[in-house]
Design an enzyme around this catalytic site. Sequence first.
Site, PDB file in Angstrom:
ATOM      1  N   CYS A 122      32.666  11.801   7.339  1.00 18.01           N
ATOM      2  CA  CYS A 122      32.920  13.213   6.988  1.00 18.01           C
ATOM      3  C   CYS A 122      33.288  14.061   8.206  1.00 18.01           C
ATOM      4  CB  CYS A 122      31.716  13.800   6.278  1.00 18.01           C
ATOM      5  SG  CYS A 122      31.283  12.900   4.784  1.00 18.01           S
ATOM      6  N   HIS A 255      32.513  21.371   6.965  1.00 23.81           N
ATOM      7  CA  HIS A 255      32.593  20.265   6.007  1.00 23.81           C
ATOM      8  C   HIS A 255      31.871  20.702   4.728  1.00 23.81           C
ATOM      9  CE1 HIS A 255      32.275  16.537   4.007  1.00 23.81           C
ATOM     10  NE2 HIS A 255      31.014  16.307   4.322  1.00 23.81           N
ATOM     11  N   ASN A 285      32.072  17.010  -2.380  1.00 23.47           N
ATOM     12  CA  ASN A 285      32.206  16.537  -1.001  1.00 23.47           C
ATOM     13  C   ASN A 285      33.342  15.504  -0.961  1.00 23.47           C
ATOM     14  OD1 ASN A 285      31.968  15.220   1.444  1.00 23.47           O
ATOM     15  ND2 ASN A 285      29.736  15.070   1.382  1.00 23.47           N
TER      16      ASN A 285
HETATM   17  O1  UT7 Z   1      28.876  14.476   4.147  1.00 26.96           O
HETATM   18  C1  UT7 Z   1      27.522  14.461   4.449  1.00 26.96           C
HETATM   19  C2  UT7 Z   1      26.965  13.897   3.213  1.00 26.96           C
HETATM   20  N1  UT7 Z   1      25.723  14.194   2.711  1.00 26.96           N
HETATM   21  C3  UT7 Z   1      25.075  15.361   2.698  1.00 26.96           C
HETATM   22  O2  UT7 Z   1      25.397  16.370   3.240  1.00 26.96           O
HETATM   23  C4  UT7 Z   1      23.840  15.331   1.877  1.00 26.96           C
HETATM   24  C5  UT7 Z   1      22.707  16.105   2.459  1.00 26.96           C
HETATM   25  N2  UT7 Z   1      21.587  16.100   1.526  1.00 26.96           N
HETATM   26  C6  UT7 Z   1      21.616  16.834   0.402  1.00 26.96           C
HETATM   27  O3  UT7 Z   1      22.574  17.525   0.107  1.00 26.96           O
HETATM   28  C7  UT7 Z   1      20.379  16.792  -0.459  1.00 26.96           C
HETATM   29  O4  UT7 Z   1      19.377  16.051   0.173  1.00 26.96           O
HETATM   30  C8  UT7 Z   1      20.653  16.220  -1.869  1.00 26.96           C
HETATM   31  C9  UT7 Z   1      21.507  17.196  -2.660  1.00 26.96           C
HETATM   32  C10 UT7 Z   1      21.349  14.883  -1.775  1.00 26.96           C
HETATM   33  C11 UT7 Z   1      19.345  16.036  -2.611  1.00 26.96           C
HETATM   34  O5  UT7 Z   1      18.649  17.259  -2.655  1.00 26.96           O
HETATM   35  P1  UT7 Z   1      17.112  17.326  -2.259  1.00 26.96           P
HETATM   36  O6  UT7 Z   1      16.700  18.727  -2.449  1.00 26.96           O
HETATM   37  O7  UT7 Z   1      16.933  16.722  -0.901  1.00 26.96           O
HETATM   38  O8  UT7 Z   1      16.446  16.441  -3.384  1.00 26.96           O
HETATM   39  P2  UT7 Z   1      15.577  15.096  -3.239  1.00 26.96           P
HETATM   40  O9  UT7 Z   1      16.411  13.963  -2.748  1.00 26.96           O
HETATM   41  O10 UT7 Z   1      14.326  15.432  -2.500  1.00 26.96           O
HETATM   42  O11 UT7 Z   1      15.214  14.821  -4.727  1.00 26.96           O
HETATM   43  C12 UT7 Z   1      14.375  15.724  -5.486  1.00 26.96           C
HETATM   44  C13 UT7 Z   1      14.252  15.180  -6.890  1.00 26.96           C
HETATM   45  C14 UT7 Z   1      13.862  13.698  -6.933  1.00 26.96           C
HETATM   46  O12 UT7 Z   1      13.009  13.512  -8.041  1.00 26.96           O
HETATM   47  P3  UT7 Z   1      11.434  13.398  -7.834  1.00 26.96           P
HETATM   48  O13 UT7 Z   1      11.241  12.225  -6.913  1.00 26.96           O
HETATM   49  O14 UT7 Z   1      11.006  14.707  -7.232  1.00 26.96           O
HETATM   50  O15 UT7 Z   1      10.942  13.184  -9.234  1.00 26.96           O
HETATM   51  C15 UT7 Z   1      15.184  13.015  -7.196  1.00 26.96           C
HETATM   52  O16 UT7 Z   1      15.019  11.778  -7.858  1.00 26.96           O
HETATM   53  O17 UT7 Z   1      15.516  15.284  -7.548  1.00 26.96           O
HETATM   54  C16 UT7 Z   1      15.848  14.006  -8.125  1.00 26.96           C
HETATM   55  N3  UT7 Z   1      17.301  13.882  -8.191  1.00 26.96           N
HETATM   56  C17 UT7 Z   1      18.033  14.335  -9.222  1.00 26.96           C
HETATM   57  N4  UT7 Z   1      17.687  14.943 -10.366  1.00 26.96           N
HETATM   58  C18 UT7 Z   1      18.681  15.293 -11.206  1.00 26.96           C
HETATM   59  C19 UT7 Z   1      18.138  13.326  -7.264  1.00 26.96           C
HETATM   60  N5  UT7 Z   1      19.413  13.411  -7.696  1.00 26.96           N
HETATM   61  C20 UT7 Z   1      19.368  14.035  -8.912  1.00 26.96           C
HETATM   62  C21 UT7 Z   1      20.361  14.411  -9.840  1.00 26.96           C
HETATM   63  N6  UT7 Z   1      19.970  15.037 -10.970  1.00 26.96           N
HETATM   64  N7  UT7 Z   1      21.681  14.188  -9.625  1.00 26.96           N
END
Ligand code: UT7
Length: 328
Positions: A122, A255, A285
């Site tokens: 990215c 980005h 993204n």
């Molecule tokens: O180009 C660079 C690429 N990447 C990035 O910039 C990504 C950077 N990270 C992020 O943007 C965030 O970490 C995410 C958007 C990927 C995730 O957000 P988060 O606030 O860190 O959520 P999390 O991973 O802590 O997940 C929270 C909950 C989990 O459930 P439990 O364990 O609390 O029950 C996940 O399983 O959200 C759940 N979850 C979802 N729920 C509904 C994860 N993906 C989804 C989804 N829909 N698509």
Amino acid sequence: MNVPARHTRITGTGSFLPPRRVSNDELVAELAARGIESSDAWIVERTGIRARHFAADGVAASDLALPAAQAALAAAGRRADEIDLVVVATSTPDMIFPSTAAILQAKLGIAGCPAFDLQAVCSGFVYALTVADSMIRTGSATRALVVGSEVFSRILDFDDRGTCVLFGDGAGAVVLEASDEPGILATDLHADGRHVGILCVPGAVAGGKVLGDALVRMDGQAVFKLAVGVLEQSARAVLAKAGRSEADLDWLIPHQANIRIMQGTARKLKLPADKLVVTVDEHGNTSAASIPLALDAAVRSGRVQRGDTVLLEGVGGGFTWGAVLLDY
Ligand code: UT7
């Protein structure tokens, strides 16, 4: 003898999105059919993404790059045969080799000039712009086509809701030319390979087969934490190199990964929200394509004007990050 400094300037921008727009609701319905639960509300709240575009089967990165490059050439008032360097930033190349840049060069109907791909995930576009800037300033090139193009949908695991809702396909391009006036004011690139594992497609190819896992794997929270810190550092570094301050910035074009990371960076730089260019809501993204896609949208909508000071910032797998500061 007083030799005038050789600078580089962006003289044209272009972009292209594949026609299929997939809203969150459409994607959530597709995931539900696979037994995966998600929602428009979760995706919007955590990422700011409302839709992304997916390329049709058989459409490759070079197919998206071609119309983006042609639009950038038209905006610059240049013919393809005036280009003497083609750099494509991509993590989803048409083939293992040759480069997508060589394939794009042929599709543009030109031959002879150097063409190569640059892999920094990215951060690929800020890396590619920095390399092209250096090659032009040192006289190895005069007029470069710098492209970010991705078909990320090909490497998504639609059973992993933590990644498949984030990414989209698209391409963006700029024509970068030698100039007596700056242009690109300063650049700042970094990588830290200790973090390879937090964002990767760990598979490889050998003996005609894919070995291991060839889909995107990400520790979202680890990426999030690192991204917020390095984006602020790189912004400050590139401003210091150019002898400018946050107050000089007209636009921040980071980005487009996650609206929370982007707004966090803007806040740290004390930039008002209306100086942040946002396309993540409609593009998702698009990895190396996201910055030139956002730049082109901002130029074509009349927001970014000639003479505006623009900060481009990339961050992604590697871990890689960097910034380019320019007077548009
Ligand atoms: O180009 C660079 C690429 N990447 C990035 O910039 C990504 C950077 N990270 C992020 O943007 C965030 O970490 C995410 C958007 C990927 C995730 O957000 P988060 O606030 O860190 O959520 P999390 O991973 O802590 O997940 C929270 C909950 C989990 O459930 P439990 O364990 O609390 O029950 C996940 O399983 O959200 C759940 N979850 C979802 N729920 C509904 C994860 N993906 C989804 C989804 N829909 N698509």
